[in-house]
Every structure is written in C-alpha cells, then in structure tokens.
Design an enzyme around this catalytic site. Structure first.
Site, PDB file in Angstrom:
ATOM      1  CG  ASP A 112      -2.131   0.929   0.962  1.00  0.00           C
ATOM      2  OD1 ASP A 112      -2.063   1.769   0.042  1.00  0.00           O
ATOM      3  OD2 ASP A 112      -3.145   0.833   1.688  1.00  0.00           O
TER       4      ASP A 112
HETATM    5  C1  BGC Z   1      -4.919   3.374   0.000  1.00  0.00           C
HETATM    6  C2  BGC Z   1      -5.011   2.372  -1.145  1.00  0.00           C
HETATM    7  C3  BGC Z   1      -4.766   3.092  -2.429  1.00  0.00           C
HETATM    8  C4  BGC Z   1      -3.418   3.770  -2.371  1.00  0.00           C
HETATM    9  C5  BGC Z   1      -3.062   4.537  -3.628  1.00  0.00           C
HETATM   10  C6  BGC Z   1      -3.648   4.162  -0.030  1.00  0.00           C
HETATM   11  O1  BGC Z   1      -3.642   5.179   0.920  1.00  0.00           O
HETATM   12  O2  BGC Z   1      -5.012   2.679   1.238  1.00  0.00           O
HETATM   13  O3  BGC Z   1      -6.262   1.764  -1.158  1.00  0.00           O
HETATM   14  O4  BGC Z   1      -4.858   2.192  -3.494  1.00  0.00           O
HETATM   15  O5  BGC Z   1      -3.423   4.687  -1.302  1.00  0.00           O
HETATM   16  O6  BGC Z   1      -3.847   5.675  -3.723  1.00  0.00           O
END
Ligand code: BGC
Length: 763
Positions: A229
């Site tokens: 993530d």
């Molecule tokens: C979120 C993800 C997301 C990623 C990219 C993170 O903060 O938890 O779900 O895909 O950011 O934006």
C-alpha cells in the site's frame, strides 16, 4: 515469456534490479530502455478508474471516468454476473485511459460498522466477499488488464491504520479475515495483491513472511506481484525478505541503495531479490500484451452504473406507499436530491463523466407530477430550524414527501473511522418533523455503511438504502421509487439497533498500538445469531414489490463424503403480481463439532428472476470447504463426521427450509494428543480412543469406587455431591493418574508416554 524473463534477469545489473522493486513515481514502475523493460501504470479503483492527469507527477486531479457504485452497494446486488460486467467495463476504461492495473477490489471484512472505509468493502461475510471479488477480478482481467486485491490483511479500521497491530488468533484469521482473499487468489489469479499498512500480530503486513510468502505465495499459489500500500514499507530489505515485491510509491533512492548494499553484504540473498524482479517483470510483460488506447462508451457505462445501483439498493421498509404513481404533488427534500452524494472520500474518489441528480431523475419519471424542493439541511451541517420548518410546509402541501439524505463526509470517509451510527442531528430532526407532518414520507439514504434508525424509522412510511450509489444512482433511486425497477438488493451486512450491540464494540478501536479481535469468529450475523440478539435489519435482508414462496427443499444425498460435497435444491415461486428477483441464501449449521463454531455460516447463494406466478428450482453446490473449519493445531481445514443442518433462507433471520445431511470425513488427521490432553480429548480422538479405551474403563470404575456414584445409592452423583466423571473427563490423563497411583503398575509419566506411543503408532 519465461525465457525472455530469464534472459533479461541475467542481463540486469544489481542496481537495476533494486530500482525495479520500487516505483518510479506515484503510479509507475521504472522502465529499463536498454533491455526493453516497459513501464507499468497503475491507477486507483476500486469502483472507477482514478487515472491521474499526469501519472508521473503527484497530482490529485484525475481524468473523467465512470464512477460505479461503491462496494457496499455492489455487494448488496449478490449478483456475480453483474460484477463481472462491471469488471469488463472498468477494464475498458483502463485501456482507454492507459492504465495497466486497477487498484482494487478491496475485500477486507466489515468487522465493525464504524470502519471509515467500509463503503469500499463488500461484506461482513467472507464467502460473499470472496465470490463477488473473484467475479469482478475475472471481469477486469478477461480484458488483459490487471487488478490489485487489497488490503492484505486485517486492515479493518482506519484508526492508526498505518501502525496498529491487529491481534488475531490463527483460526479467526483463516476463517474470517483471509478466505475472501484466498477465494479470489485461487479462482481469479489477480495480477497483484496489495499488502496493508497495519501490523498483524506485531509484524508489519509489508514484512510479514507468513502472510506473504507462506500463505499467499506458497499455500495459495499466488504467482503475481505483491505491491505495498502507498507508503506501507518501513524497512525495504525486511520487506523483500518478507515477500513484498514492489514498493510504492517511488522514487526512493535510499531504499534502492539499501537493497544493493544488503545484497553486497550478504544480508539479503540474491535469489530473494531475483524472485521479486521475476514476478515484477512477468506482470510488466503481461500488461504490455494489451495495447492501450481508444475510448470507452461513456453512455453505456453510465447506464450500466445505473443498472448496478438499482440492483444494489435495498428497500428496508415499505408500508405500501411504494412504488409511487399517480400522486399529483411530490415534495423532494434534502440537499442530496440536487447534489448527489454518490461516492466516498479518499483514494477511491472518481472524477465522474456525468452525474444524475435524484431530483432530475425523479422529475423525469414523475412526468406530469409537480415537484417541489426544499434543501432540508445546510451544507455546513449546522442545525437550522428554519430549513426544517420550510421542508415541513412543503411536505404538508404535497401528497408524498421524498427525503434524500446523505451522510456527510465528515462522518464517513477513508482515513478516519465513524464515531457513531447516526445521521446528523439536523437530518434526524428533519426526518422526524417531515415524517410526522406527512404520512406518505419515504427516505432515500446515501451512505456507505449501516445507520442507526430507531430515532426516526417509525415516523416514515418507507426507507430505501441507496448507498454511495455511483454517478448514475440518482436514476436508480427514481427507478425503484416509481416501480420501474422492482428492488432486489439484500444487505451484505447487518444493520444493528445500536452501536453498543456490535460485536467488536468493547475492543474497538484498540489502544497502545494494538487492537484485539476479541470477538474472534463472531463478527456480523455470526455474533448476533450466537447472542440471539435483535437487530434493526439482518444480514441478507431486503424487500421487494412482490413476495416469494420457498418449497420442497431437498438434497442430492442424505449421506455424503466431504470430498464429493452435496447439492441443495429448493423451489422458489413468485407469489405476487409483478416480476421480481429473489436472492436465495444457503447457510450451514454444524450440529456438533470438536471446536466451537458459529451457529450458521453462509456457504452458497443464487439470484433468480421470476415472473408473477412462475416457479424455478435452484440448485446450489456445497463443497468440502462449506463444511470445514480451520483447526489451529492441525494447521489445516478439517471436516468431522456428523450431521449438518442446511438452512435455506431469504435472509439470515428468515429461514424458509431446513434439510439435514450426514457427512463422512475422508481426512486422516495426524494424532495431536500430548501429555496435557484431557481424557475427553483422548476419547474424541480415533487413535486415542483405541489406546486409552481399556484403561478408561478402569479409571471410571476406580473413580466410582473411590467417590461413589454410578450405583443404586447415588445414581450418577458421587458421595461428594457431584458426577465425578464429568470432572475427570476434563482433566489431563496425567493428572487423573496422579490421583490413582495404586491402580497403576507404572508411574503416571510412564503410562502417558506408553499410551501416546501406542496412539501415534496407529495408522
Ligand atoms: C490506499 C489504497 C490506495 C493507495 C493509492 C492508499 O492510501 O489505502 O487503497 O490504493 O493509497 O492511492
């Protein structure tokens, strides 16, 4: 492709390999021109393509794309074909917008209705979430576009999501928090899996070798790449060792350098780095096989979004007011009628191609009916009595009042959890006042997770859960209110009566860096069932404009082997006047098991379309897994001989048919008895029973002799006022023997060792 990858791998320098394992920018990988290694572009999902205007720069602005309904709405469709179609549409948009991988779907369990991001997740039930996610992934990937199954694992809250440790026992992890991932990985082979930010039992998910290497890659056979993530990696070298292939976002030159140095110093094995590079290259080349360009059909996707929304909205209450028709004056009240609230805040936020406001769509279907409008609640969410009074006057002057009420984003979003289950004070007062002034009041809600309604639900005639309904949801609300669509959505999560009833309540959201999943297996309906607690609306519940009769539940066999499974069939009749769809649910109840199990668990479902008077038979296959539970000591899924009740329901609380079948387990589990095993455990174990049997009889008669009981004088009660065997059965064999030295020719240690040897030698 394998040869090509091997060749490139052999030619890459250590620096190039290390660089490839971290992003080039917010959304792209590092291309290597000299070797023809392409760049990969990813974009957020899960319910639309959030393609940054410039994928190489940190900008939040994204290009227009269809905003489909969010996952709570999708799940309430219980329609895997529809999710497949949506997957295909998402892939078409990815292709048009030059995106190789869409970051979704999310399959985290809704442990508490307070989870700020629940709108992005499917369900409180792992089976339902897994089926839906797998189908959506199949849809996207059928077009040669990748997905990222997220957030693996145990990311069930926003509070301290970057650091908190989810403390979960192995069985709960395997039975509740992992199966949706497992199903999707095994069935649909997502190109990528995204690890979560949080820790699991003290270890960051991004470094969790047991989660990433042992379970995901080795046990489930995941061949894609694991991406972090965004910002989830703490220690890049530890993460590589833990199975995290691709760190995002980049660039992170120090991290790359750390990997290079770790390989040089021998801290990180070259083979570990190579394995991650190989996985990344494989996905880069898979993505390259789908040329990206062109356009997508904006209108067709908008229509699909409308269709999905109308299938996922759930009619919660209807005293007969709906469907509407023929009323000359309708008052439409609530800001969300004109400013549609159709998605949640955070990384999933889509720049929609167009938006259908409920007011306009209601007007379109109401035809000649005169619509009036009042704002009802202010944009700043303050309390404003004048707006309520104005709404009441309008409602009184009409034959029907439609309240469109959206939970404001300060109460629900990615990034923070909800504090309560309530609408704002103004919204509650508005619904109460309008409902009391106009008996024909219907409330259409826009929110992503369960709301408490006890304060106002008695005041209104009908309630439609419209969810975060996507850009075309305004049309779906109108379709249902006017009966153009017969509602068929059913809840994929329980609506509790109040927050203090919820399973995780006393362990939420954790403190001192940890959150204990103390309720274990008992989340959602598993908990309310076990507690026999009333809820506002149960899991699987939803009304229709027709009614369905269930009859003739039957099984393909009354006795079956676990490996064969069994098929359950039921006839469903549309007993009403209009065509409709029914979602049939199959739950399994284990009559007796060695380890405690929830009263019932969803193991199958089907959605049927029926004309008035029509009957259809639906058959649902239950496989081995439908009857198994995860045994933490055996470290595997086990089945046990015995009777299972199979419950066929219209919801978790509305069981329409029951059939019983006897399962024969084909497992030959290894012996796990040890010195501390109780007499009961010995006797419940096939081998233990054989080994201990003769001595058990001796123990029983000796105990009865010593303590009395089991004869005419005492019945089962012994001279010390208890049934002595009830107590003894729960003592370790060793402890029992300590009390009966005279009966044994050997010491307790010797006896236990001897019997254990005997038990372990039985095939
Ligand atoms: C979120 C993800 C997301 C990623 C990219 C993170 O903060 O938890 O779900 O895909 O950011 O934006």
């Amino acid at each position: 492709m394998t040869d090509k990858i091997q060749t490139i791998l052999a030619e890459m320098t250590l620096e190039e390999k290390a660089a490839l394992c971290t992003g080039a920018g917010p959304w792209t990988s590092v291309p290597i021109e000299r070797l023809g290694v392409p760049e990969l572009t990813v974009s957020d999902g899960p319910h639309g393509v959030r393609r940054a205007i410039d994928a190489h720069a940190i900008v939040t602005e994204s290009v227009p794309a269809t905003c489909f309904p969010t996952a709570s709405c999708l799940a309430s469709t219980w329609d895997i074909d529809l999710l497949h179609k949506m997957g295909v549409a998402l892939a078409e948009e990815c292709i048009a917008l030059n995106v190789d991988v869409i970051l979704g779907p999310g399959v985290n369990m809704k442990r508490s209705p307070l989870g700020g991001r629940n709108f992005e997740y499917f369900s409180e039930d792992p089976f339902l979430a897994g089926e839906l996610a797998a189908s959506m992934i199949d849809g996207v990937q059928s077009k040669g576009v990748g997905t990222s199954l997220k957030h693996y694992a145990a990311n069930n809250q926003e509070y301290q999501r970057f650091s908190i440790s989810a403390e979960i026992d192995e069985r709960t992890l395997r039975e509740i928090y992992l199966p949706a991932f497992e199903k999707a990985v095994k069935q649909s082979k997502p190109w990528t899996v995204m690890c979560s930010y949080n820790k699991l039992n003290g270890v960051f998910a991004s470094e969790h070798s047991y989660l990433l290497n042992d379970i995901l890659k080795n046990e489930w056979g995941f061949e894609g790449l694991v991406v972090s993530d965004w910002g989830a990696v703490r220690d890049r070298v530890a993460a590589l060792k833990g199975g995290l292939d691709w760190e995002m976002p980049g660039p992170r030159q120090q991290r790359v350098q750390a990997v290079v140095e770790a390989v040089r110093s021998g801290e990180l094995e070259q083979s570990v780095l190579d394995e991650s590079v190989r996985r990344i290259l494989r996905i880069l080349f898979m993505a390259q096989e789908t040329p990206k360009n062109g356009s997508f059909d904006i209108d067709a996707h908008h229509q699909l979004a409308r269709k999905i929304a109308s299938e996922g909205m759930v009619l919660l209450k209807n005293n007969g007011l709906l469907p509407l028709g023929g009323q000359p004056r309708i008052a439409v009240i609530g800001r969300a009628a004109k400013e549609a609230h159709f998605q949640g805040g955070g990384s999933s936020h889509i720049n929609p191609t167009q938006v259908s406001a409920p007011f306009d769509e209601i007007q379109a279907l109401a035809e000649t009916t005169e619509l009036t409008y009042a704002e009802g609640y202010p944009a700043d969410n303050s309390f404003n009595q004048e707006l309520i009074d104005q709404a009441v006057r309008l409602a009184q002057a009409a034959q029907v009042a439609i309240l469109v009420i959206a939970l404001p984003s300060f109460k629900e979003s990615e990034g923070y959890d909800r504090r309560d289950l309530d609408l704002t004070d103004q919204q509650i007062a508005l619904i109460q006042a309008v409902g009391r002034a106009q008996p024909n009041t219907v409330v259409a809600l826009n929110n992503g997770a369960p709301l408490a309604m006890s304060a106002w639900i008695e005041d209104v005639a009908a309630v439609l859960e419209g969810w975060m309904m996507g850009q075309a949801g305004g049309g779906a609300i109108a379709d249902i209110l006017f009966g153009k669509v017969n509602p068929s959505g059913k809840l994929a999560e329980t609506f509790p009566l109040k927050l203090t009833d919820t399973p995780a309540h006393i362990n939420w959201p954790g403190d001192a860096g940890k959150v204990h999943y103390g309720e274990g297996l008992y989340i959602g309906y598993r908990y309310y069932d076990a507690r026999e607690m009333p809820v506002l609306f149960p899991f699987g519940y939803g009304l229709s404009y027709t009614s369905f009769a269930y009859s003739n539940p039957r099984l393909s066999a009354s006795k079956f082997k676990d490996v064969d499974g069994v098929v359950v069939t039921v006839d469903v009749t549309n007993a009403g006047q209009v065509a409709g769809k029914e979602i049939v649910q199959v739950y399994v109840h284990d009559r007796q098991s060695t380890l405690a199990r929830p009263p019932k668990e969803l193991k199958g479902f089907a959605k049927l379309e029926l004309q008035p008077g029509e009957t259809k038979s639906v058959s649902i296959k239950l496989d081995l897994r439908a009857f198994a539970y995860y045994h933490p000591e055996h470290k595997q899924w086990v089945t046990e001989d015995g009777e299972f009740e199979i419950l066929i329901g219209a919801s978790a609380a509305d069981i329409r048919g029951r059939v019983t079948a006897t399962l024969e387990s084909t497992l030959n589990l290894p012996c796990i008895l040890d010195k501390e095993s109780t007499i009961r455990e010995w006797m419940a174990d096939r081998r233990g029973k054989v080994a201990l049997g003769p001595l058990y009889e001796q123990i029983e008669s000796q105990s009865r002799k010593t303590f009395g009981g089991g004869d005419e004088r005492y019945g089962n009660e012994s001279a010390i006022g208890m049934d002595i065997m009830e107590m003894i059965n729960d003592m370790p064999l060793y402890s029992v023997l300590m009390f009966q030295p005279e009966a044994m020719p050997m010491s307790p240690d010797e006896v236990v060792d001897f019997l254990l040897q005997q038990a372990y030698s039985i095939e």
